[in-house]
Design a protein around this motif. Structure first.
Motif, PDB file in Angstrom:
ATOM      1  N   ASP A  98      38.378  31.130   8.648  1.00  0.00           N
ATOM      2  CA  ASP A  98      37.377  31.315   7.604  1.00  0.00           C
ATOM      3  C   ASP A  98      38.071  31.644   6.282  1.00  0.00           C
ATOM      4  OD1 ASP A  98      38.344  33.776   8.465  1.00  0.00           O
ATOM      5  OD2 ASP A  98      36.433  34.809   8.266  1.00  0.00           O
ATOM      6  N   HIS A  99      39.376  31.347   6.248  1.00  0.00           N
ATOM      7  CA  HIS A  99      40.206  31.765   5.117  1.00  0.00           C
ATOM      8  C   HIS A  99      39.883  31.017   3.837  1.00  0.00           C
ATOM      9  CE1 HIS A  99      42.101  32.882   8.820  1.00  0.00           C
ATOM     10  NE2 HIS A  99      42.877  33.732   8.184  1.00  0.00           N
ATOM     11  N   GLY A 100      39.391  29.782   3.973  1.00  0.00           N
ATOM     12  CA  GLY A 100      39.043  29.019   2.773  1.00  0.00           C
ATOM     13  C   GLY A 100      37.984  29.732   1.965  1.00  0.00           C
ATOM     14  N   GLU A 108      37.326  33.291   2.505  1.00  0.00           N
ATOM     15  CA  GLU A 108      37.765  34.672   2.259  1.00  0.00           C
ATOM     16  C   GLU A 108      38.923  34.768   1.261  1.00  0.00           C
ATOM     17  OE1 GLU A 108      36.464  37.547   3.473  1.00  0.00           O
ATOM     18  OE2 GLU A 108      34.922  36.600   4.709  1.00  0.00           O
ATOM     19  N   HIS A 109      39.856  33.819   1.352  1.00  0.00           N
ATOM     20  CA  HIS A 109      41.042  33.887   0.481  1.00  0.00           C
ATOM     21  C   HIS A 109      41.129  32.734  -0.503  1.00  0.00           C
ATOM     22  CE1 HIS A 109      43.202  36.293   3.898  1.00  0.00           C
ATOM     23  NE2 HIS A 109      42.308  37.013   3.261  1.00  0.00           N
ATOM     24  N   GLY A 110      40.470  31.638  -0.185  1.00  0.00           N
ATOM     25  CA  GLY A 110      40.557  30.448  -1.029  1.00  0.00           C
ATOM     26  C   GLY A 110      41.656  29.513  -0.542  1.00  0.00           C
ATOM     27  N   SER A 150      35.808  45.001  11.681  1.00  0.00           N
ATOM     28  CA  SER A 150      35.574  46.372  11.231  1.00  0.00           C
ATOM     29  C   SER A 150      36.700  46.780  10.282  1.00  0.00           C
ATOM     30  CB  SER A 150      35.481  47.312  12.442  1.00  0.00           C
ATOM     31  OG  SER A 150      35.019  48.571  12.021  1.00  0.00           O
ATOM     32  N   TYR A 151      36.441  46.581   9.011  1.00  0.00           N
ATOM     33  CA  TYR A 151      37.476  46.710   7.980  1.00  0.00           C
ATOM     34  C   TYR A 151      37.068  47.768   6.952  1.00  0.00           C
ATOM     35  CZ  TYR A 151      39.558  42.111   9.322  1.00  0.00           C
ATOM     36  OH  TYR A 151      40.175  41.062   9.965  1.00  0.00           O
ATOM     37  N   PRO A 152      37.333  49.050   7.246  1.00  0.00           N
ATOM     38  CA  PRO A 152      37.013  50.051   6.238  1.00  0.00           C
ATOM     39  C   PRO A 152      37.790  49.782   4.942  1.00  0.00           C
ATOM     40  CG  PRO A 152      37.493  51.094   8.339  1.00  0.00           C
ATOM     41  CD  PRO A 152      37.882  49.647   8.459  1.00  0.00           C
ATOM     42  N   ALA A 187      35.544  44.892  18.627  1.00  0.00           N
ATOM     43  CA  ALA A 187      35.918  45.272  17.253  1.00  0.00           C
ATOM     44  C   ALA A 187      37.262  44.654  16.927  1.00  0.00           C
ATOM     45  CB  ALA A 187      36.023  46.789  17.129  1.00  0.00           C
ATOM     46  N   LYS A 188      37.289  44.004  15.799  1.00  0.00           N
ATOM     47  CA  LYS A 188      38.532  43.383  15.315  1.00  0.00           C
ATOM     48  C   LYS A 188      39.041  44.277  14.204  1.00  0.00           C
ATOM     49  CE  LYS A 188      39.180  39.024  12.602  1.00  0.00           C
ATOM     50  NZ  LYS A 188      40.503  39.214  12.187  1.00  0.00           N
ATOM     51  N   VAL A 189      40.228  44.839  14.408  1.00  0.00           N
ATOM     52  CA  VAL A 189      40.758  45.794  13.418  1.00  0.00           C
ATOM     53  C   VAL A 189      42.186  45.442  13.041  1.00  0.00           C
ATOM     54  CG1 VAL A 189      39.289  47.727  14.179  1.00  0.00           C
ATOM     55  CG2 VAL A 189      41.563  47.432  15.213  1.00  0.00           C
ATOM     56  N   ALA A 201      42.380  38.490  17.238  1.00  0.00           N
ATOM     57  CA  ALA A 201      41.616  37.517  16.452  1.00  0.00           C
ATOM     58  C   ALA A 201      42.550  37.152  15.319  1.00  0.00           C
ATOM     59  CB  ALA A 201      40.316  38.110  15.949  1.00  0.00           C
ATOM     60  N   VAL A 202      43.108  35.989  15.392  1.00  0.00           N
ATOM     61  CA  VAL A 202      44.243  35.637  14.535  1.00  0.00           C
ATOM     62  C   VAL A 202      44.016  34.306  13.841  1.00  0.00           C
ATOM     63  CG1 VAL A 202      45.370  34.655  16.588  1.00  0.00           C
ATOM     64  CG2 VAL A 202      46.747  35.199  14.576  1.00  0.00           C
ATOM     65  N   GLY A 203      44.475  34.238  12.610  1.00  0.00           N
ATOM     66  CA  GLY A 203      44.373  32.988  11.867  1.00  0.00           C
ATOM     67  C   GLY A 203      45.729  32.480  11.431  1.00  0.00           C
TER      68      GLY A 203
HETATM   69  P1  FBP Z   1      44.467  36.473   9.714  1.00  0.00           P
HETATM   70  O1  FBP Z   1      44.890  36.557  11.155  1.00  0.00           O
HETATM   71  O2  FBP Z   1      44.998  35.262   9.048  1.00  0.00           O
HETATM   72  O3  FBP Z   1      44.791  37.760   8.991  1.00  0.00           O
HETATM   73  O4  FBP Z   1      42.891  36.298   9.736  1.00  0.00           O
HETATM   74  C1  FBP Z   1      42.031  37.316  10.168  1.00  0.00           C
HETATM   75  C2  FBP Z   1      40.956  37.536   9.127  1.00  0.00           C
HETATM   76  O5  FBP Z   1      40.068  38.576   9.487  1.00  0.00           O
HETATM   77  C3  FBP Z   1      40.155  36.284   8.827  1.00  0.00           C
HETATM   78  O6  FBP Z   1      39.086  36.111   9.704  1.00  0.00           O
HETATM   79  C4  FBP Z   1      39.743  36.513   7.429  1.00  0.00           C
HETATM   80  O7  FBP Z   1      39.629  35.341   6.707  1.00  0.00           O
HETATM   81  C5  FBP Z   1      40.858  37.318   6.861  1.00  0.00           C
HETATM   82  O8  FBP Z   1      41.554  37.912   7.920  1.00  0.00           O
HETATM   83  C6  FBP Z   1      40.346  38.388   5.952  1.00  0.00           C
HETATM   84  O9  FBP Z   1      41.408  39.250   5.641  1.00  0.00           O
HETATM   85  P2  FBP Z   1      41.345  40.233   4.418  1.00  0.00           P
HETATM   86  O10 FBP Z   1      39.908  40.569   4.182  1.00  0.00           O
HETATM   87  O11 FBP Z   1      42.155  41.410   4.837  1.00  0.00           O
HETATM   88  O12 FBP Z   1      41.952  39.498   3.286  1.00  0.00           O
END
Ligand code: FBP
Length: 262
Positions: A21-23, A25-27, A145-147, A176-178, A228-230
């Protein structure tokens, strides 16, 4: 409610979610060194590896590409997301309904909660709707779960990650993915805080095979249930080689050294 261990996104009690989903979230920056991965089909191909229990994508990617892979890949539909263009306090727009996710063939739902953000209250209320609708459809929910937020200077310190897993348990997440809190001991405490809910590690930016597998080994030793890895998978030239190694570390309890020797 279906027990999480009976979900297709779980194999022998473990989980390996391939996130792409990085496109959003990060571009496009995450694809600069691997422009061929801009085509989501290439990552869906990678997700057909036996080690992968689900692929996490946003609605648009699911609509366009999942129909060709529905026999070979389990779908984790990410229900909310934010772009890096957003400069405000951490927040994530709900961009897909649970009904529509189910229609698209989802096996599970993904939802980000930024605990500690000034938007936490609204995000948790949105999570409530998604988690409960997920129960109606027998779809488990994975919480990213990203505080984070203006009050949180270090979003990976051990006490923050333990709070992240506990928060996910108490709000009804199934997984939970942390982020990695920096040590096996800290991860073990985060797992303890999660009760019987599964905790998986978020991959992070690309590192060497050995560094990544060693961290995964530590995380599994700490009682986590997978990943959960990208980027650490699909930014590699040969994702299959790393997935072969991850398969032995996650499902067979191999060490990083042993996994790389195979
Ligand atoms: P990565 O394994 O590449 O870090 O991806 C996990 C993930 O949660 C993605 O689902 C999401 O796009 C990205 O990291 C968001 O990361 P952050 O918000 O820390 O930039």
């Amino acid at each position: 409610m279906i027990p999480i261990d009976d979900s297709p996104i779980v194999r022998d009690g473990k989980v390996l979610i391939l996130a792409m989903d990085h496109g959003l979230e990060h571009g496009p920056v995450d694809f600069e060194d691997v422009p061929e991965k801009l085509d989501p089909s290439t990552v869906f191909e990678t997700a057909t590896h036996d080690a992968v229990t689900a692929m996490a994508v946003q609605k648009g990617i699911a609509e366009g590409y999942y129909p060709s892979y529905e026999d070979d890949v389990n779908l984790l539909l990410k229900i909310n997301g934010t772009s890096n263009l957003w400069m405000g306090e951490p927040d994530s727009a709900v961009n897909c309904s649970v009904d529509y996710a189910a229609e698209l063939g989802a096996d599970a739902l993904g939802f980000t909660v930024y605990g500690g953000s000034n938007n936490e209250i609204e995000m948790v209320e949105e999570f409530r709707d998604v988690q409960e609708a997920g129960r109606d459809h027998d779809l488990p929910t994975v919480m990213w779960s990203y505080p984070r937020g203006q009050g949180l200077k270090n979003d990976t310190k051990p006490s923050t990650i333990s709070y992240a897993t506990r928060l996910a348990l108490e709000l009804g997440a199934d997984v939970a993915k942390v982020k990695y809190p920096g040590s096996k001991e800290a991860m073990a405490h985060a797992v303890d805080c999660a009760g019987d809910m599964k905790v998986v590690m978020s991959g992070g930016s690309k590192t060497s095979d050995y560094e990544f597998l060693s961290t995964v080994e530590a995380v599994m030793d700490a009682g986590a249930k997978g990943l959960a890895v990208g980027r650490n998978v699909w930014q590699r030239e040969d994702p299959t080689h790393l997935l072969d190694a991850l398969e032995t570390v996650i499902y067979e309890g191999a060490t990083a050294d042993a996994a790389l020797d195979e």
